[in-house]
Scaffold this active site. Structure first.
Site, PDB file in Angstrom:
ATOM      1  CB  CYS A 173      23.291  32.604  -5.999  1.00 46.64           C
ATOM      2  SG  CYS A 173      22.681  34.038  -5.086  1.00 46.64           S
ATOM      3  CG  ASN A 204      18.812  30.097  -5.033  1.00 49.85           C
ATOM      4  OD1 ASN A 204      17.987  29.459  -5.688  1.00 49.85           O
ATOM      5  ND2 ASN A 204      18.601  30.454  -3.791  1.00 49.85           N
ATOM      6  CB  SER A 222      18.831  27.284  12.033  1.00 47.82           C
ATOM      7  OG  SER A 222      19.296  28.624  12.130  1.00 47.82           O
ATOM      8  N   GLY A 223      19.726  28.042   8.778  1.00 45.96           N
ATOM      9  CA  GLY A 223      19.295  28.809   7.615  1.00 45.96           C
ATOM     10  C   GLY A 223      19.121  27.926   6.391  1.00 45.96           C
ATOM     11  CG  PHE A 224      16.430  29.016   3.178  1.00 45.00           C
ATOM     12  CD1 PHE A 224      15.638  28.276   4.040  1.00 45.00           C
ATOM     13  CD2 PHE A 224      15.838  30.046   2.449  1.00 45.00           C
ATOM     14  CE1 PHE A 224      14.283  28.543   4.186  1.00 45.00           C
ATOM     15  CE2 PHE A 224      14.488  30.326   2.583  1.00 45.00           C
ATOM     16  CZ  PHE A 224      13.711  29.589   3.456  1.00 45.00           C
ATOM     17  CB  THR A 225      23.028  28.289   2.282  1.00 48.06           C
ATOM     18  OG1 THR A 225      23.436  29.122   3.365  1.00 48.06           O
ATOM     19  CG2 THR A 225      22.446  29.148   1.173  1.00 48.06           C
TER      20      THR A 225
END
Ligand SMILES: NC(=O)c1ccc[n+]([C@@H]2O[C@H](COP(=O)([O-])OP(=O)(O)OC[C@H]3O[C@@H](n4cnc5c(N)ncnc54)[C@H](OP(=O)(O)O)[C@@H]3O)[C@@H](O)[C@H]2O)c1
Length: 352
Positions: free
Chosen positions: A153, A316, A18-21
């Site tokens: 990143c 990133n 559910s996170g960005f990455t």
């Protein structure tokens, strides 16, 4: 093994989906010819559809499930905050023969480094088993690796900018090297907090880590040199853009530099050289790589050739995390290196 023909033959899970990455991993895996997504975990969004959190993935017929109940898969990607993977590594390795961790938990070599740069390490005996993943630096170590630590990143942007200078002896390591990285707000993750909230971030060029950024440890470990490293938070959403100043002991020419960069990168599938050509985008630009696994690298020399300025730009969440993780998994599992990663980016595009 290359299963690019027909149905996907390998299964993959994303913990922290559910996170960005995690969302970027799901996007890449959904378009990957060899992987079928078996599981996407979230504690807070359990049973919700993927599209509920990642609107670009509304077409995925999958719901978040609990990380406490992991399915058996070929590869497990952990996109969780620092500290989670080291504490759950046994469960991850029970579930998958290949674990790719996007956090910093297995990037450094020794417990002493974790004591110095982080808050120690709960499983230091595993550090020697982990392979750092920055394929341009060490792809030979990734074949058949079963515990992979995807490079950070800002460290990735910096190492890609500097690597040819050391591989081709333009720099010896004794010179002063000053690195300034501008980063987008997605580096802070979906729960980025006050500093990344829209009103606070809007318009800023905020020195975020003037000294002591943790990625300095990675850069120094893998390049074997000291760097003076500063990070600014800027208004971009995606992107890490490194400007690197170095002062070669012997004068260098543009020809030397082209020789070094071409020598290191001409066969690399994900590095684009951008060094002072024509048009608006004459040097590396995060906008030009947004959403893609490409890094742009370029350079310029001061008149008199005393100062060398290197530029490096990545997304990133792609070359700096999810894309790099999939690239590493492709190598580890013997797949086509570029599988699932060939999207070139977009132009024109707004603030990515
Ligand atoms: N963002 C970047 O640009 C970037 C670049 C390179 C590396 N990284 C690294 O990649 C990792 C993920 O970053 P991110 O930006 O995607 O973070 P994020 O957006 O905050 O997502 C973290 C995810 O982990 C889950 N999670 C949190 N605690 C957990 C636990 N104890 N057990 C299982 N799941 C847990 C969260 O969902 P639930 O709470 O719902 O479970 C969420 O899905 C971090 O280690 C980060 O340092 C990030």
């Amino acid at each position: 093994m290359n299963a690019n023909e027909g149905e996907p033959s390998l299964t993959a899970s994303v913990v922290g989906a559910s996170g960005f990455t995690g969302g970027e991993l799901l996007r890449l895996l959904a378009g990957h010819p060899d992987f079928e997504i078996a599981q996407a975990t979230s504690r807070s969004k359990e049973n919700k559809t993927i599209g509920h959190v990642h609107p670009n993935l509304r077409g995925l017929d999958l719901r978040f499930s609990s990380p406490e109940d992991l399915k058996s898969v070929d590869v497990l990607f952990a996109a969780t905050p620092h500290g989670v993977s080291m504490d759950h590594i046994d469960a991850f390795q029970d579930a998958a023969d290949t674990v790719v961790d996007l956090s910093a938990d297995f990037r450094l070599d020794s417990e002493a480094q974790y004591d110095e740069w982080y808050d120690g390490h709960s499983r230091p005996e595993l550090l020697a088993d982990a392979e750092y993943a920055l394929p341009e630096l060490n792809r030979e170590n990734l074949a058949d690796a079963d515990l992979i630590a995807s490079g950070g990143c800002n460290a990735t942007a910096t190492i890609l900018g500097l690597l040819p200078l050391f591989e081709h002896d333009v720099l010896s390591g004794d010179e002063q090297i000053v690195v300034d990285v501008k980063v987008g707000s997605s580096e802070g993750g979906a729960g980025g907090g006050e500093a990344s909230s829209h009103p606070e971030r809007s318009g800023v060029v905020r020195p975020y880590a003037p000294t002591g950024h943790r990625h300095e440890a990675e850069i120094e470990q893998f390049l074997g040199v000291d760097v003076s490293f500063t990070v600014h938070a800027v208004e971009m959403i995606r992107g890490a853009s490194a400007t690197i100043h170095a002062f070669p002991e012997e004068p260098v020419s543009k020809g030397d530099l082209w020789g070094a960069y071409r020598g290191s990168y001409e066969d690399e599938p994900f590095v684009r050289m951008v060094a002072g050509g024509g048009g608006v985008y004459r040097y590396p630009e995060p906008k030009a790589v947004a959403g893609s696994n490409y890094a742009e690298v370029g350079f310029e020399l001061d008149p008199g050739n005393k100062r060398l300025v290197v530029f490096s730009a990545i997304d990133n969440m792609m070359k700096g995390s999810a894309g790099q993780a999939v690239h590493a998994a492709n190598i580890a599992l013997g797949l086509e290196e570029t599988a699932g990663l060939e999207f070139a980016g977009m132009h024109p595009v707004g603030s990515p």
